[in-house]
Write a protein that holds these residues in place. Structure first.
Motif, PDB file in Angstrom:
ATOM      1  N   UNK A   8      76.414  36.361   0.683  1.00 41.73           N
ATOM      2  CA  UNK A   8      76.419  35.519   1.888  1.00 41.73           C
ATOM      3  C   UNK A   8      77.635  34.601   1.946  1.00 41.73           C
ATOM      4  N   UNK A   9      78.086  34.129   0.779  1.00 42.58           N
ATOM      5  CA  UNK A   9      79.279  33.280   0.735  1.00 42.58           C
ATOM      6  C   UNK A   9      80.491  34.017   1.297  1.00 42.58           C
ATOM      7  N   UNK A  10      80.652  35.272   0.864  1.00 42.33           N
ATOM      8  CA  UNK A  10      81.780  36.061   1.353  1.00 42.33           C
ATOM      9  C   UNK A  10      81.558  36.523   2.785  1.00 42.33           C
ATOM     10  N   UNK A  11      80.297  36.802   3.142  1.00 38.57           N
ATOM     11  CA  UNK A  11      80.006  37.204   4.519  1.00 38.57           C
ATOM     12  C   UNK A  11      80.362  36.092   5.498  1.00 38.57           C
ATOM     13  N   UNK A  12      80.069  34.848   5.111  1.00 38.33           N
ATOM     14  CA  UNK A  12      80.373  33.710   5.977  1.00 38.33           C
ATOM     15  C   UNK A  12      81.877  33.586   6.223  1.00 38.33           C
ATOM     16  N   UNK A  13      82.674  33.928   5.217  1.00 35.70           N
ATOM     17  CA  UNK A  13      84.136  33.864   5.353  1.00 35.70           C
ATOM     18  C   UNK A  13      84.696  35.053   6.133  1.00 35.70           C
ATOM     19  N   UNK A  14      83.907  36.108   6.237  1.00 42.15           N
ATOM     20  CA  UNK A  14      84.424  37.361   6.827  1.00 42.15           C
ATOM     21  C   UNK A  14      83.446  37.942   7.850  1.00 42.15           C
ATOM     22  N   UNK A  15      82.876  37.091   8.698  1.00 42.09           N
ATOM     23  CA  UNK A  15      81.788  37.513   9.585  1.00 42.09           C
ATOM     24  C   UNK A  15      82.148  38.722  10.446  1.00 42.09           C
ATOM     25  N   UNK A  16      83.369  38.770  10.946  1.00 40.70           N
ATOM     26  CA  UNK A  16      83.742  39.852  11.861  1.00 40.70           C
ATOM     27  C   UNK A  16      84.310  41.070  11.141  1.00 40.70           C
ATOM     28  N   UNK A  17      84.639  40.903   9.858  1.00 35.15           N
ATOM     29  CA  UNK A  17      85.223  42.018   9.104  1.00 35.15           C
ATOM     30  C   UNK A  17      84.161  43.069   8.810  1.00 35.15           C
ATOM     31  N   UNK A  18      84.591  44.322   8.698  1.00 32.60           N
ATOM     32  CA  UNK A  18      83.648  45.411   8.420  1.00 32.60           C
ATOM     33  C   UNK A  18      83.142  45.332   6.986  1.00 32.60           C
ATOM     34  N   UNK A  19      81.834  45.281   6.835  1.00 31.78           N
ATOM     35  CA  UNK A  19      81.228  45.351   5.504  1.00 31.78           C
ATOM     36  C   UNK A  19      81.171  46.799   5.029  1.00 31.78           C
ATOM     37  N   UNK A  30      78.543  40.083   9.300  1.00 32.62           N
ATOM     38  CA  UNK A  30      77.538  39.306  10.026  1.00 32.62           C
ATOM     39  C   UNK A  30      76.289  40.151  10.290  1.00 32.62           C
ATOM     40  N   UNK A  31      76.498  41.371  10.757  1.00 28.79           N
ATOM     41  CA  UNK A  31      75.357  42.241  11.059  1.00 28.79           C
ATOM     42  C   UNK A  31      74.628  42.667   9.791  1.00 28.79           C
ATOM     43  N   UNK A  32      75.379  42.930   8.731  1.00 30.27           N
ATOM     44  CA  UNK A  32      74.730  43.321   7.484  1.00 30.27           C
ATOM     45  C   UNK A  32      73.928  42.157   6.911  1.00 30.27           C
ATOM     46  N   UNK A  33      74.462  40.955   6.987  1.00 27.81           N
ATOM     47  CA  UNK A  33      73.742  39.779   6.491  1.00 27.81           C
ATOM     48  C   UNK A  33      72.399  39.625   7.218  1.00 27.81           C
ATOM     49  N   UNK A  34      72.408  39.829   8.531  1.00 32.74           N
ATOM     50  CA  UNK A  34      71.161  39.751   9.301  1.00 32.74           C
ATOM     51  C   UNK A  34      70.196  40.850   8.880  1.00 32.74           C
ATOM     52  N   UNK A  35      70.724  42.054   8.684  1.00 32.24           N
ATOM     53  CA  UNK A  35      69.889  43.191   8.275  1.00 32.24           C
ATOM     54  C   UNK A  35      69.225  42.924   6.923  1.00 32.24           C
ATOM     55  N   UNK A  36      69.977  42.386   5.992  1.00 32.04           N
ATOM     56  CA  UNK A  36      69.441  42.094   4.656  1.00 32.04           C
ATOM     57  C   UNK A  36      68.323  41.056   4.744  1.00 32.04           C
ATOM     58  N   UNK A  37      68.500  40.032   5.567  1.00 34.05           N
ATOM     59  CA  UNK A  37      67.474  38.994   5.716  1.00 34.05           C
ATOM     60  C   UNK A  37      66.178  39.580   6.264  1.00 34.05           C
ATOM     61  N   UNK A  38      66.277  40.394   7.304  1.00 36.61           N
ATOM     62  CA  UNK A  38      65.081  40.990   7.912  1.00 36.61           C
ATOM     63  C   UNK A  38      64.371  41.915   6.919  1.00 36.61           C
ATOM     64  N   UNK A  39      65.160  42.733   6.197  1.00 35.58           N
ATOM     65  CA  UNK A  39      64.555  43.654   5.229  1.00 35.58           C
ATOM     66  C   UNK A  39      63.926  42.900   4.062  1.00 35.58           C
ATOM     67  N   UNK A  40      64.476  41.750   3.709  1.00 37.38           N
ATOM     68  CA  UNK A  40      63.899  40.951   2.617  1.00 37.38           C
ATOM     69  C   UNK A  40      62.466  40.548   2.957  1.00 37.38           C
ATOM     70  N   UNK A  41      62.263  40.064   4.171  1.00 40.13           N
ATOM     71  CA  UNK A  41      60.902  39.719   4.614  1.00 40.13           C
ATOM     72  C   UNK A  41      60.015  40.967   4.657  1.00 40.13           C
ATOM     73  N   UNK A  42      60.563  42.056   5.204  1.00 39.04           N
ATOM     74  CA  UNK A  42      59.782  43.280   5.354  1.00 39.04           C
ATOM     75  C   UNK A  42      59.336  43.823   4.004  1.00 39.04           C
TER      76      UNK A  42
END
Length: 525
Positions: A8-19, A30-42
């Protein structure tokens, strides 16, 4: 710090860059970070905390997102190569006490049939169908069961080349160090994109091809099976800059280039080679394309990377008259006395020991059994205390492999010599059977050959060799030994030559000398 905090630290610095890039589409951090959060709950809701999830799955976006999400749930990921025979997959499931199996869509039927064949009942997690759309975009762990950086989150399988297959469990701290410590070796730029043809079930591919780019803000380019000319197009379209692979893969790429009269994409800066060495002709051809070659040496017990050659910064070649760049012939290192694997890894310490277990002192060239210690080294094997006691002594990993060290600290250079059963100490020097391979390569009547070690009737260790004869030739043992005697020092000449239908090799093309030693045990009486 846990692994998703680092991500997440690196994602915050590179939100628009391709993961990652998959099937022609880039997905941002940014999109991957959101995906990981949702899957964590799931996954916390569906699988519960502390599950043991075996991944019998292809490399895919769902794979990397699910790995990160499960680490938030204090669960363990167990990567398994989906191309392994069913009996091997089943053994790993049993040995690691998996509670669930994560599968990509192409593996669902095959895994169900495999489980049914032995009456095993484990729930499948169809990871490519998991979305978690109803959950929050940011994950907060339950206060009663928060993840800790000491939680084991990954179990890797060892290669088993030195005996029985074992398993190693790693926690957040070990994985973060193993991945982020590679920064200095790669000398990254902001547009780097990493590709590997290997399954992430292999530690080399997992760390260099997936986890490292994810944790430092680079892009993971996910293979989808392109072949031939399509593979060369794939490198261009995906803007690949770093290729991670086996020696055989780079030979394959060059053969495609020859057949299609093309070169590897101009954007590729380096290739990282693991599990063996490149053929000198392959290394020369890659170098002439102005692509750096970095050998990498490692073991599963060390989160893979023990040493790696630094990838040189891209330098502008001088210009000839007319504006054309000078392409200098690459210098190919001599590997007849070992594979140079470069510098040590930041945070690791190294020593070599003699036959009595004492450290070989000094800063100059010294050879012996390699020992390593540091933050990414395993603490013990998974549920195998007996092997752990012989492999981990204090905090030192005893690799059971011979190496040469030269220098110390920042000047330290490491050369891999041989696995312990394949090397023979002569005074302060380690003699290896690989010199025999080189002596016999290209000899008349020899299709393939390899040296190995045998015990004689007095329990003394001697060099031997095995040869695959060219069909129709009358090559005999005496002739083979004469060839070796004309090219090798007396203490490396085999005392016996045997003949085989084939030379056993591993996935990296390395001779499995232990199999030859077993096959011809007793040949010296």
């Amino acid at each position: 710090m846990i692994i998703t905090q680092q991500f997440n630290t690196n994602a915050t610095k590179n939100l628009a860059r391709a993961a990652y890039r998959y099937l022609g589409k880039d997905t941002s951090f940014s999109d991957l970070r959101t995906k990981v959060a949702k899957l964590s709950y799931l996954y916390l809701h569906e699988l519960g905390a502390s599950s043991r999830v075996a991944f019998v799955a292809r490399n895919s976006p769902a794979y990397l997102a699910s790995f990160l999400a499960l680490s938030n749930c204090r669960s363990v990921t167990i990567p398994i190569d989906p191309d392994k025979p069913p009996e091997e997959v089943l053994k790993i499931l049993k040995d690691t006490k998996a509670t669930h199996i994560a599968v990509t869509n192409d593996m669902i039927s095959r895994v169900r049939e495999m489980l049914h064949s032995v009456g095993m009942n484990l729930p499948l997690v169809e990871i490519e169908k998991k979305q978690g759309g109803e959950y929050s975009n940011s994950f907060t762990p339950p206060p009663e069961n928060p993840p800790s950086d000491n939680d084991p989150i990954l179990i890797m399988r060892t290669a088993g080349t030195l005996g029985t297959i074992k398993y190693v469990a790693f926690n957040h701290k070990q994985l973060i160090h193993a991945a982020t410590s590679l920064r200095l070796n790669y000398k990254l730029t902001s547009n780097d994109r990493f590709y590997t043809h290997m399954s992430w079930a292999h530690p080399f591919a997992f760390f260099h091809g997936m986890l490292f780019p994810l944790l430092i803000g680079a892009t993971t380019v996910i293979d989808h099976g392109a072949e031939g000319n399509d593979l060369l197009d794939f490198f261009v379209e995906s803007r690949v800059t770093r290729i991670i692979g086996l020696p055989s893969f780079f030979l394959k790429i060059l053969l495609i280039c020859r057949d299609e009269k093309r070169r590897i994409a101009a954007g590729v800066k380096s290739v990282t080679v693991g599990l063996g060495k490149l053929d000198p002709a392959v290394q020369k051809a890659i170098g002439l394309m102005q692509i750096a070659v970095a050998n990498c040496y490692g073991l599963a017990e060390a989160c893979w990377t023990i040493a790696m050659e630094a990838v040189q910064k891209e330098e502008e070649a001088p210009l000839r008259r007319g504006g054309k760049k000078v392409v200098e012939e690459p210098v190919i290192p001599d590997t007849s006395s070992g594979i140079p694997v470069g510098k040590g890894i930041v945070g690791l310490k190294y020593k070599v020991i003699d036959d009595n277990g004492d450290e070989v002192p000094g800063k100059d060239k010294r050879e012996g059994l390699l020992c390593v210690t540091g933050p990414s080294i395993m603490t013990k094997y998974y549920e195998n205390d007996k092997e752990s006691k012989t492999t981990i002594r204090g905090t030192w990993l005893y690799t059971n492999e011979f190496a040469r060290l030269e220098g110390e600290g920042e000047t330290l250079n490491i050369t891999f010599l041989a696995r312990r059963p394949d090397g023979l100490r002569s005074g302060n020097e380690i003699l290896t059977a690989e010199a025999i391979d080189k002596a016999l390569k290209g000899a008349p009547g020899v299709t393939d050959a390899a040296g190995f070690l045998l015990k004689d009737s007095r329990n003394e260790t001697r060099f031997a060799c095995s040869v695959v004869k060219t069909p129709g030739t009358a090559l005999n043992e005496k002739q083979v030994l004469e060839i070796c005697g004309s090219k090798l020092p007396a203490n490396q000449v085999p005392v016996i030559a045997t003949f085989s239908d084939f030379i056993p090799r591993d996935a990296g093309g390395n001779v499995i000398r232990s199999k030859l030693s077993a096959q011809f045990s007793g040949a010296l009486g």
